[in-house]
Scaffold this motif. Structure first.
Motif, PDB file in Angstrom:
ATOM      1  N   ARG C  33       0.811  -1.219   0.000  1.00  0.00           N
ATOM      2  CA  ARG C  33       0.000   0.000   0.000  1.00  0.00           C
ATOM      3  C   ARG C  33       0.848   1.274   0.000  1.00  0.00           C
ATOM      4  NH1 ARG C  33      -5.062   0.420   1.135  1.00  0.00           N
ATOM      5  NH2 ARG C  33      -4.643   2.401   2.185  1.00  0.00           N
ATOM      6  N   CYS C  45      -8.361  -4.782  10.145  1.00  0.00           N
ATOM      7  CA  CYS C  45      -8.210  -5.146  11.555  1.00  0.00           C
ATOM      8  C   CYS C  45      -6.729  -5.206  11.879  1.00  0.00           C
ATOM      9  CB  CYS C  45      -8.876  -6.482  11.868  1.00  0.00           C
ATOM     10  SG  CYS C  45      -8.047  -7.930  11.198  1.00  0.00           S
ATOM     11  N   ASP C  46      -6.408  -5.454  13.149  1.00  0.00           N
ATOM     12  CA  ASP C  46      -4.995  -5.607  13.507  1.00  0.00           C
ATOM     13  C   ASP C  46      -4.693  -7.033  13.923  1.00  0.00           C
ATOM     14  OD1 ASP C  46      -6.164  -3.034  14.307  1.00  0.00           O
ATOM     15  OD2 ASP C  46      -5.852  -3.692  16.361  1.00  0.00           O
ATOM     16  N   CYS C 104     -20.078  -1.281   0.289  1.00  0.00           N
ATOM     17  CA  CYS C 104     -19.048  -0.238   0.454  1.00  0.00           C
ATOM     18  C   CYS C 104     -17.793  -0.584  -0.336  1.00  0.00           C
ATOM     19  CB  CYS C 104     -18.722  -0.012   1.925  1.00  0.00           C
ATOM     20  SG  CYS C 104     -17.624  -1.235   2.672  1.00  0.00           S
ATOM     21  N   TYR C 106     -15.201  -2.298   0.593  1.00  0.00           N
ATOM     22  CA  TYR C 106     -13.936  -2.345   1.332  1.00  0.00           C
ATOM     23  C   TYR C 106     -13.407  -3.772   1.457  1.00  0.00           C
ATOM     24  CZ  TYR C 106     -10.397  -0.512   4.495  1.00  0.00           C
ATOM     25  OH  TYR C 106      -9.206  -0.126   5.058  1.00  0.00           O
ATOM     26  N   ARG C 140     -19.150  -6.568   6.319  1.00  0.00           N
ATOM     27  CA  ARG C 140     -20.120  -6.038   7.264  1.00  0.00           C
ATOM     28  C   ARG C 140     -21.328  -5.414   6.564  1.00  0.00           C
ATOM     29  NH1 ARG C 140     -20.158  -6.147  12.917  1.00  0.00           N
ATOM     30  NH2 ARG C 140     -21.510  -7.686  12.011  1.00  0.00           N
ATOM     31  N   CYS C 141     -21.355  -5.507   5.227  1.00  0.00           N
ATOM     32  CA  CYS C 141     -22.456  -4.865   4.509  1.00  0.00           C
ATOM     33  C   CYS C 141     -23.476  -5.844   3.952  1.00  0.00           C
ATOM     34  CB  CYS C 141     -21.925  -4.052   3.325  1.00  0.00           C
ATOM     35  SG  CYS C 141     -20.938  -2.629   3.761  1.00  0.00           S
TER      36      CYS C 141
ATOM     37  N   ASP D  42      -7.501   6.066   3.722  1.00  0.00           N
ATOM     38  CA  ASP D  42      -6.080   5.761   3.904  1.00  0.00           C
ATOM     39  C   ASP D  42      -5.343   5.659   2.570  1.00  0.00           C
ATOM     40  OD1 ASP D  42      -4.012   5.076   5.979  1.00  0.00           O
ATOM     41  OD2 ASP D  42      -3.833   3.283   4.728  1.00  0.00           O
ATOM     42  N   THR D 207     -19.272  -2.058  13.714  1.00  0.00           N
ATOM     43  CA  THR D 207     -17.854  -2.202  13.380  1.00  0.00           C
ATOM     44  C   THR D 207     -17.586  -2.235  11.872  1.00  0.00           C
ATOM     45  OG1 THR D 207     -17.979  -4.618  13.563  1.00  0.00           O
ATOM     46  CG2 THR D 207     -17.303  -3.426  15.516  1.00  0.00           C
ATOM     47  N   LEU D 209     -15.901  -2.239   8.366  1.00  0.00           N
ATOM     48  CA  LEU D 209     -14.628  -2.912   8.110  1.00  0.00           C
ATOM     49  C   LEU D 209     -13.492  -1.907   7.935  1.00  0.00           C
ATOM     50  CD1 LEU D 209     -13.741  -5.788   8.023  1.00  0.00           C
ATOM     51  CD2 LEU D 209     -13.947  -5.748   5.545  1.00  0.00           C
ATOM     52  N   GLU D 210     -13.815  -0.765   7.362  1.00  0.00           N
ATOM     53  CA  GLU D 210     -12.825   0.310   7.324  1.00  0.00           C
ATOM     54  C   GLU D 210     -12.965   1.089   8.631  1.00  0.00           C
ATOM     55  OE1 GLU D 210     -11.836   4.231   4.553  1.00  0.00           O
ATOM     56  OE2 GLU D 210     -13.810   3.944   5.412  1.00  0.00           O
ATOM     57  N   THR D 211     -11.881   1.265   9.336  1.00  0.00           N
ATOM     58  CA  THR D 211     -11.943   2.028  10.572  1.00  0.00           C
ATOM     59  C   THR D 211     -11.985   3.519  10.228  1.00  0.00           C
ATOM     60  OG1 THR D 211      -9.548   1.983  10.686  1.00  0.00           O
ATOM     61  CG2 THR D 211     -10.717   0.276  11.909  1.00  0.00           C
ATOM     62  N   ILE D 259     -16.253   5.274   1.234  1.00  0.00           N
ATOM     63  CA  ILE D 259     -16.214   5.048   2.675  1.00  0.00           C
ATOM     64  C   ILE D 259     -16.535   3.582   2.931  1.00  0.00           C
ATOM     65  CG2 ILE D 259     -17.250   5.647   4.907  1.00  0.00           C
ATOM     66  CD1 ILE D 259     -17.792   8.422   3.872  1.00  0.00           C
ATOM     67  N   GLY D 260     -15.669   2.946   3.706  1.00  0.00           N
ATOM     68  CA  GLY D 260     -15.792   1.500   3.915  1.00  0.00           C
ATOM     69  C   GLY D 260     -16.769   1.125   5.003  1.00  0.00           C
ATOM     70  N   GLY D 261     -18.013   1.531   4.814  1.00  0.00           N
ATOM     71  CA  GLY D 261     -19.045   1.233   5.805  1.00  0.00           C
ATOM     72  C   GLY D 261     -19.086   2.312   6.865  1.00  0.00           C
ATOM     73  N   TRP D 292      -6.687   2.201  14.497  1.00  0.00           N
ATOM     74  CA  TRP D 292      -6.486   0.756  14.623  1.00  0.00           C
ATOM     75  C   TRP D 292      -7.800   0.103  14.998  1.00  0.00           C
ATOM     76  CZ3 TRP D 292      -1.976  -2.506  14.770  1.00  0.00           C
ATOM     77  CH2 TRP D 292      -0.862  -1.892  14.178  1.00  0.00           C
ATOM     78  N   ARG D 293      -7.954  -1.126  14.568  1.00  0.00           N
ATOM     79  CA  ARG D 293      -9.178  -1.850  14.894  1.00  0.00           C
ATOM     80  C   ARG D 293      -9.405  -1.895  16.404  1.00  0.00           C
ATOM     81  NH1 ARG D 293     -13.826  -2.609  13.217  1.00  0.00           N
ATOM     82  NH2 ARG D 293     -12.861  -2.736  11.174  1.00  0.00           N
TER      83      ARG D 293
END
Lengths: 150, 281, 159, 825
Positions: C33, C45-46, C104, C106, C140-141, D42, D207, D209-211, D259-261, D292-293
């Motif tokens: 990236r 996520c981390d 979305c 993502y 999540r969508c 990002d 939550t 998926l994109e923070t 925008i990721g959600g 961060w998540r």
């Protein structure tokens, strides 16, 4: 998280008391102590590395004895800071005679926060249990040595 | 942080031995996450992915299944050797995490991480596996039962590597694995593995539980109650009663200690029933 | 080989070979990236759970957040940007749009990579096999309904 | 103020002919998104950009004794830091919605003096790389004095509980009394009274998926900040931020693309955005922050947690419920960022889908040492609707009423629409009983008893459950005056511009900030039908940019309103443009009246004479680049039309807390079948049917996608997704390790069906939708309770039911049953 239990030592109460209240001897019971500083008989600090298979957790821990009734009761507060973790612990123990030996009733309230706490909520209790077991085993060893020396 | 990718086990051991805060990097499916969270910060990462000799899966002279520590879950799932000897290992590998993790994660990493929710520790204990641990001074074999020391801690200490897992030939025994996960194939709440020799009655059983303590727990009491007994489900369930009471499992967001005690009895019985059903008469 | 804090890596991504010096601790996903500017691969996520960073690594789908960039030396990588050749969308990409398998968008890059890996291994998967293959990619969508349908459509020969 | 609310005027504008409206046009957004060519926050990069990491509080409640950033600033590669003290000097606390004493809360971008939840940002550190910023963050030394934390909602208001905010006694942000109909009379008239001691709605979050994140640049010459971000409600963020930053609203330029959600969770990012504004100004460089998540879980918006205590339901012998009484405590966490609006939003759906006329509610909102709450898909209504459905199932079970029949008996009927609820909301349209029949058909309700027996033979307890939501959309912000009479907000608005450019290009801009709802596509469908072109010919700009000037005070994407406000604005602007084109073409084609011009296939042509036609390209060129020949009377034509859609709202009655709080009320009725393993309490959802009625569907596939997604959130929330805290205020599910969201294997196959009851109050007959997932939450809880009938008859009292809780309900049903009593009159 609260952990508690009873442990018996094959030594007199005074011996056990002396070990429990000697920072230098207590240092022997803690995991991988890198350095140890005694400020006075109620305050001391230690740098430890709690071994974990994935790496060890380096922490500076400040111990303060907040209450005592020699030779049977004491309360200790410990506050640890390290990269990724924050530890706070309140421990109490109470000694009583049991024949020729000594019974120790102990309890500890342990809190771990920070990323380590976040990563490992589900393993913190087993880790704490395990560390407690190891500390108690090391303590027994110290007590035996002290009893032999006494 | 430093990184090395040695091409021989000797080199790997030399680097691991030279720094007490050096860690082996196997599949990285746990360790790299822990590092991301900065819950661990090794000084040196010794990448084992250059050690092809650790990836082999084969059958030993005594018929044992020899699993290289760097065998991935995906490789284990597809291995004819695993399917012909202890297929339960392939089945369990297929329950771990997800495709991506199975493509990179290794059996050695799974057991060396020793996370109580990992699937392989109780399975290896139940199957009576032996772990070959190698250090600069040579290698030793550690029974799986003794291999797990604590959460994230095993007999493979600093400067050492787990190189091979040897699973005895089945010799007619059947294996079983039962789990209650969060959702479908999710993180384990409690799991159990069993290995049973049966011939109308249960002759011998080894049963190990996971997620109920820092390390997998072999339930010898249950094993002796089972020995000589009826392999039928009702009888096995009866024998499993009381297993929970002997445990002191942790409480967390997914289960109370009491619930784990209860589940332990259920999954132990299910694993035994499955194993008995697969045992060769 | 002695331990190093950074290393030169040669990586082929979507057919282009890159040589770069990377820190030992740099994650492959950040390398893709931030260093190569291939921002189609996402991070959600981390903890290695979400799968938004899934790429093909020597033909296998892996999560690039759990691989170090130094480990990719010599690897052949495909990211979502490399799926469509010459602007022609793959049957999966077309099916995702046709079935409304993304909202979305993502999770979509990782989802497409996992689905691509599945269909290469198993050209006509059952619904259960599709769900199992996508377990490591959180969305999540969509509730996954249309994602499963899109993979089925692509498997049946596309649109 | 009139005594009763008048229903909004029925919209009688000409409906566009259905060409592309109502069909599944493939989404314009997809082309870029399936190729990894979207632009998420990002992905935005700037030369010399700094990466920001927040040092966060490890304590739930502590005084900050000292902050030392010197070691961090000395680290090579660190650009600088920002501390709470700097923030407290450079900014004012955020505007508070609550009246006093709740309005005394002082909320800054970084903790000032005190931390009030684990994960609260204390210091911001900026460095050349993400990892270096984290390295430096570890060198920041913060000394804390730990204070007792309060995490228990019920105890938070105790006089002896630790107090979070100065001058907010008893941690009570807001309390109020709601009394509608004649509750005492209803109690008098009842044959039976069912009482439920306690129901609890869990904390969780969708939550995305994109923070959250942003890249913020500061222009020193103009004093303007550009915020490339994923905030989903810039209108709100700017209102919060500009006064805090002591600047004008126009100095904050918000830009979003993909925008990721969002799901509401990206509304309250203004504190972090302010910190980034200050840092980018201080460091003279663009600043990137990507959450961060783990931080998202610990410190981003959680959905409101709510307790329902001392619930009382008067019922007649024939199963008619006359209303309810309850004491509700809502826990908003450490700060009030969007709160206490949750204290009124539930009232949009006071009786849910039921004909309950008598309602008495004591509502209290408390703060606690947990992450601040904010809107989360179904905001505040989901909690309340779950409560109404719990009432329905518990009363049905206790009085041995058929769960289907008793619902139908109590449902508001289609012939009663538009229906005024006891608190003056006007349900626009719908047919709940028919939706229920369709949902039951989807799960083959007729065969349930047979399937129950079959499941029993496999050691499974089968249960069937029903749930509902009313997805109330197009807020009347006047409801904010019911929590704080001094507020000056009411109504709603959204903006669109549609223009015809020189080369005939049609360009649409909207004030919304879509996060996957396909606005580019549905806007194009509406414009295409009005201008007589295809959606391909309509270029809808992606995302939001306040430079476009196509936004208004309430612009954004939240609260189920796009189909009404967004598309209402698009329709308005397109209608204006169509009018201009017709006038222009009529003039150019020789003085033909505009009503004789039709727009089709990219031409403006004389009706009945397709040969006499002016291509759009010519229209665009004449007005924009060749206008000297235009007659004077046509020179006002710009072909660049801006329209603000304002829904027909009125200011509600503050005294009585009475009035219509939203414009539309879409219906969802869900039904599901679950199987519980009788040995373990683990369960699977084995069948699922969702029926949605959101009026006219512009793009059915997009609507259905929203139904799927909302249902997945509901299933997650009902099963494993929760944010529990330990006594010290540590979040126990701070990332996806322990916070289990449904993956592809967890989700049951969803069957869907629909009904179209057009809204009489909206420009397109459409209703906002997308938040109807709450129906699933209720349906799963309902099914669990139904399955447990043969295992002791426990009642389900919590919205989240992980396996351990189900096992507790099975092994100690009496304990759960203590919660309920029935009094016969």
């Amino acid at each position: 998280m609260k952990v508690e239990g009873n442990t018996s030592f094959n030594a007199r109460r005074e011996v056990v008391w002396s070990v429990l209240n000697d920072p230098a001897q207590m240092a022997q019971t803690m995991p991988n102590v890198k350095s140890f500083t005694v400020q006075d008989d109620r305050h001391w600090s230690a740098d430890v590395a709690v071994p974990l298979g994935l790496g060890s957790l380096k922490m500076s821990i400040q111990f303060d004895k907040t209450d005592e009734r020699p030779p049977d009761y004491a309360m200790l507060k410990a506050k640890g800071t390290g990269v990724g973790a924050l530890l706070s612990m309140e421990t109490r123990f109470e000694l009583s005679d049991a024949g020729n030996g000594t019974d120790m009733k102990w309890q500890a309230d342990v809190q771990i926060a920070g990323p380590v706490g976040a990563m490992g909520q589900r393993v913190i209790q087993p880790i704490v249990n395990q560390q407690v077991k190891q500390v108690l085993a090391a303590l027994d060893k110290q007590v035996q040595q002290a009893a032999a020396g006494a | 942080m430093e990184y090395a990718r040695p091409s021989t086990i000797e080199d790997a051991l030399a680097i691991l031995g030279s720094n007490p805060n050096a860690r082996a990097l196997a599949g990285g499916q746990t360790l790299i996450n822990v590092m991301k969270a900065r819950a661990a910060a090794p000084d040196v990462l010794v990448d084992l992915n250059g050690l092809d000799e650790l990836r082999t899966i084969g059958i030993g002279a005594d018929g044992s299944l020899e699993l290289g520590a760097m065998a991935t879950y995906a490789a284990i799932m597809q291995s004819p050797e695993v399917h012909s000897t202890r297929p339960v290992i392939a089945e369990v590998a297929g329950m771990i995490a997800d495709v991506q993790v199975r493509n990179r994660g290794t059996i050695g990493g799974n057991v060396c991480t020793g996370d109580p929710t990992n699937h392989f520790p109780p399975l290896m204990v139940a199957l009576g596996a032996a772990m070959t641990v190698r250090g600069q001074d040579g290698e030793r074999r550690v029974p799986a039962e003794e291999f797990f020391v604590g959460v994230y801690m095993t007999q493979a200490g600093p400067g050492e590597l787990l190189t091979r897992i040897s699973v005895p030939a089945p010799d007619g025994r059947g294996d079983g694995f039962a789990i209650v996960p969060i959702g479908r194939d999710g993180t384990a709440i409690v799991h159990a593995a069993a290995c049973v020799r049966a011939n109308g009655t249960i002759q011998e059983a080894r049963v190990a539980l996971g997620c109920v303590d820092a390390v997998p727990i072999r339930v010898t009491e249950l094993e002796s109650r089972l020995a000589g007994g009826d392999p039928a489900e009702s009888a096995v369930k009866e024998a499993a009663k009381g297993v929970g009471a002997s445990l002191d499992p942790p409480s967390d967001v997914h289960a109370s200690g009491d619930y784990r005690r209860h589940l332990a009895e259920v999954v132990a019985a299910r694993a035994v029933v499955e194993a008995a059903g697969k045992a060769r008469r | 080989m002695q331990p190093v804090t950074s290393a030169f890596v040669t990586v082929t991504v979507n057919g282009t070979t890159y040589e770069r010096e990377v820190d030992a601790r740099r994650l492959l996903v950040h390398f893709l990236r931030d260093d190569l500017d291939l921002t189609g691969t996402h991070i959600g996520c981390d903890t290695g759970n979400c799968g938004a960073c899934t790429i093909l690594f020597n033909g296998q789908n892996v999560k690039s957040c759990m691989v170090l960039a130094v480990q990719a030396d010599g690897a052949d990588i495909t990211t979502v940007e490399g799926l469509a050749g010459d602007g022609e969308l793959t049957p999966l990409q077309k099916a995702f749009s046709h079935s409304h398998a993304l909202q979305c968008g993502y999770c979509t890059p990782g989802m497409l990579i996992s689905a691509t890996a599945l269909l290469r291994q198993n050209p006509s998967p059952t619904e259960d096999e599709i769900r199992k293959a996508l377990q490591g990619n959180l969305c999540r969508c969509t509730g996954y309904v249309n994602i499963v349908e899109a993979v089925q459509t692509a498997a049946k020969g596309g649109l | 103020m009139s005594e009763t609310t008048v229903a909004p005027t029925t919209t009688e504008t000409e409906a566009p002919q259905k060409g592309f409206i109502g069909i599944n046009v493939p989404r314009k957004e997809d082309q870029r998104l399936v190729q990894g060519e979207g632009l998420f926050v990002d992905d935005v990069k700037r030369h010399g950009m700094a990466y920001v990491h927040f040092v966060r509080s490890p304590y739930a409640h502590a005084r900050i004794l000292s902050v030392d950033v010197s070691k961090a600033e000395e680290l090579d590669g660190v650009y600088g830091t920002l501390t709470g003290d700097e923030v407290a000097t450079l900014t004012d606390p955020f505007f508070q919605i609550a009246p006093l004493p709740g309005g005394h809360v002082k909320d800054y971008a970084l903790a000032a003096g005190k931390v009030r939840h684990v994960g609260e940002p204390v210091v911001a550190v900026a460095a050349t790389t993400r990892e270096l910023a984290r390295d430096a963050a570890e060198l920041v030394e913060v000394e804390y004095e730990a204070l007792e934390a309060i995490v228990d909602t019920e105890r938070a208001a105790d006089p002896d509980a630790p107090q979070l905010h100065d001058d907010v006694p008893n941690n009570t942000i807001w309390d109020g009394h709601f009394d509608y109909g004649d509750y005492d009379g209803a109690l008098e008239a009842a044959d039976k009274v069912v009482r439920i001691k306690r129901l609890h709605f869990n904390r969780f979050s969708s939550t995305p998926l994109e923070t959250s994140g942003a890249v913020v640049e500061y222009n020193r010459g103009t004093g303007q900040w550009t915020l490339h971000c994923n905030n989903q409600f810039p209108g709100f963020a700017i209102i919060m931020m500009a006064p805090a930053l002591r600047t004008g609203m126009d100095k904050l330029r918000f830009v979003t693309q993909d925008i990721g959600g969002g799901f509401g969770n990206k509304i309250c990012t203004h504190p972090q955005l302010v910190a980034l504004c200050l840092l980018s100004r201080k460091l003279k460089r663009a600043c990137n922050w990507t959450e961060w998540r783990t931080d998202q879980h610990m410190a981003n918006s959680h959905g409101n947690e709510r307790l329902f205590l001392d619930v009382e339901v008067p019922v007649t012998d024939d199963g008619l419920m006359l209303g309810f009484r309850a004491r509700m405590i809502d826990d908003c966490g450490a700060y009030t960022r969007y709160e206490p609006l949750g204290c009124i939003i539930w009232a949009q759906v006071t009786p849910g889908v039921y004909r309950w006329r008598n309602v008495r509610v004591e509502f209290q909102q408390v703060c606690s040492n947990k992450s601040p709450c904010g809107p989360n898909r179904g905001y505040s209504r989901m909690q309340h609707l779950w409560f109404t459905e719990r009432i329905m199932d518990i009363v049905a079970q206790e009085l041995n009423l058929d769960p289907v029949e008793v619902r139908k008996k109590n449902y508001i009927r289609s012939e009663e629409m538009p229906y005024e609820t006891p608190n003056g909301c006007v349900y626009d349209s719908g047919d709940y009983a028919r939706c229920l029949d369709k949902a039951l058909e989807l799960i083959d309700y007729g065969s349930i008893e047979e399937r129950r027996r079959e499941a029993e033979s496999r050691g499974k307890l089968l249960g069937v459950g029903i749930g509902s939501t009313l997805d109330s959309g197009t807020n009347n912000f006047g409801q904010s005056q019911l929590v704080n009479p001094d507020l000056q907000f009411s109504g709603n608005n959204e903006v669109a511009t549609v223009k015809l450019d020189i080369f005939g290009e049609i360009v649409v801009t909207i004030g919304t900030t879509p996060q996957g709802q396909g606005h580019e596509t549905t806007a194009a469908q509406v414009v295409a039908d009005i201008l007589g072109v295809t959606p391909d010919m309509v270029n809808v700009r992606a995302g939001h940019d306040s430079y476009w000037n196509s936004h208004a005070g309430f612009s954004g994407t939240y609260a189920s309103q796009f189909a009404v406000t967004g598309l209402g604005a698009v329709k308005g602007a397109a209608d204006m443009l169509a009018g201009e084109i017709k006038r222009l073409a009529g003039g150019v084609l020789g003085g033909v009246p505009p009503e004789d011009i039709e727009l089709a296939e990219g031409f403006a042509r004389i009706k009945g004479n397709p040969e006499a036609a002016l291509p759009f390209m010519a229209c665009g060129a004449i007005v924009n680049a060749n206008n000297a020949g235009l007659p004077l009377e046509l020179r006002d034509i710009t072909l660049n039309c801006r329209y603000v859609y304002v829904p027909p709202h009125q200011v509600p009655d503050k005294e009585r807390k009475f009035g219509n709080l939203t414009l539309t009320y879409a219906t969802q009725i869900h039904a599901c079948v679950i199987e519980i393993d009788e040995e373990t309490g683990a369960y699977d959802i084995v069948d699922y049917g969702a029926v949605d009625d959101c009026g006219i569907r512009i793009n059915p596939q997009i609507v259905e996608g929203q139904v799927h997604g909302a249902t997945a959130h509901a299933i997650g929330g009902a099963t494993h997704e929760h944010f529990p805290y330990d006594e010290q205020g540590n979040l126990l599910t701070p990332n996806f390790y322990d916070y289990h969201v449904p993956h592809a294997m967890d989700m049951p196959p969803l069957k869907t069906d629909y009904l179209e009851s057009p809204s009489p109050f909206t420009p397109l007959g459409a209703k906002g939708m997308g938040e109807g997932g709450g129906a699933g939450l209720s349906a799963v809880c309902s099914a669990i309770q139904n399955a447990l009938r043969s295992a002791g008859g426990a009642i389900v009292y919590d919205s989240c039911n992980p396996y351990w809780r189900v096992w507790e309900l099975m092994s100690e049903p009496a304990k759960a049953r203590e919660n309920v009593t029935v009094e016969a009159r």
